[in-house]
Write an enzyme that holds these catalytic residues in place. Structure first.
Site, PDB file in Angstrom:
ATOM      1  CG  HIS A 142       2.992  43.517  14.858  1.00 36.56           C
ATOM      2  ND1 HIS A 142       2.145  43.390  15.938  1.00 36.56           N
ATOM      3  CD2 HIS A 142       2.805  44.776  14.383  1.00 36.56           C
ATOM      4  CE1 HIS A 142       1.473  44.527  16.090  1.00 36.56           C
ATOM      5  NE2 HIS A 142       1.863  45.387  15.154  1.00 36.56           N
ATOM      6  CD  GLU A 143       5.350  46.657  12.252  1.00 38.23           C
ATOM      7  OE1 GLU A 143       4.480  47.230  11.553  1.00 38.23           O
ATOM      8  OE2 GLU A 143       5.438  46.822  13.476  1.00 38.23           O
TER       9      GLU A 143
END
Length: 179
Positions: free
Chosen positions: A143-144
């Site tokens: 996600h990051e």
């Protein structure tokens, strides 16, 4: 002293930019950014945050998994700064699970991610680290990592029906209330 920086929201063009490589990790501004990211993700009850979310377009993020109201079953880990990260291998197994984002408040989505990944990154002391991440921690990393390439989780949804509000998520998923 770390600052609690404002988290930019979906629509801000910085969230759609490809972030720049960090060339000098020991630079005082980069070290302060790491402190600010850590303080901000902690205060916001997040499990991760990327530099672009603080309007700093660098390839740097924090993974900070811990149980909290947004992710009550999250595993516990110390906040870890990951600079110039790379995914060097991944499992064939893809798992769909719920994600939210501090830059997309009020919305959750069922996002497909690799179940296991092998990653490399540089730590704040300028040491190269290599790890295998699985399950929720692998999800946070992916996600990051997407933030560093200008991708937000809603871009990964297979269908808009996989979206839900935070309120419905809390009722249906966290509190297990059925229709």
């Amino acid at each position: 002293m770390p600052e609690l920086a404002p988290i930019i929201q979906l629509g801000n063009p910085i969230l759609r930019q490809k972030a720049a490589w960090v060339n000098n990790i020991q630079n005082e501004d980069i070290q302060k950014l790491i402190e600010d990211l850590t303080a901000t993700v902690t205060k916001a009850n997040g499990v991760g945050i990327a530099a672009p979310q603080l309007a700093q377009s660098y390839r740097l993020f924090i993974v900070a998994s811990h149980p909290n109201p947004r992710y009550p079953n999250a595993p516990e880990m110390e906040p870890t700064a990951m600079i110039n990260p790379r995914i060097i291998a991944h499992s064939t197994e893809v798992v769909k699970d719920w994600e939210g984002c501090l830059s997309v408040p009020g919305i959750r989505g069922l996002v497909p991610r690799y179940q296991a990944i092998e990653v490399e990154y540089t730590d704040p002391q300028d040491n190269l680290q290599k790890q295998e991440l699985t399950d929720f921690i692998a999800r946070i990393f992916q996600h990051e990592y997407d933030h560093l390439d200008g991708i937000v989780f809603v871009d990964r949804l297979e269908n808009t029906l996989d979206m839900i509000t935070e309120q419905e998520y809390q009722q249906r998923v966290v509190n297990k209330i059925e229709l």
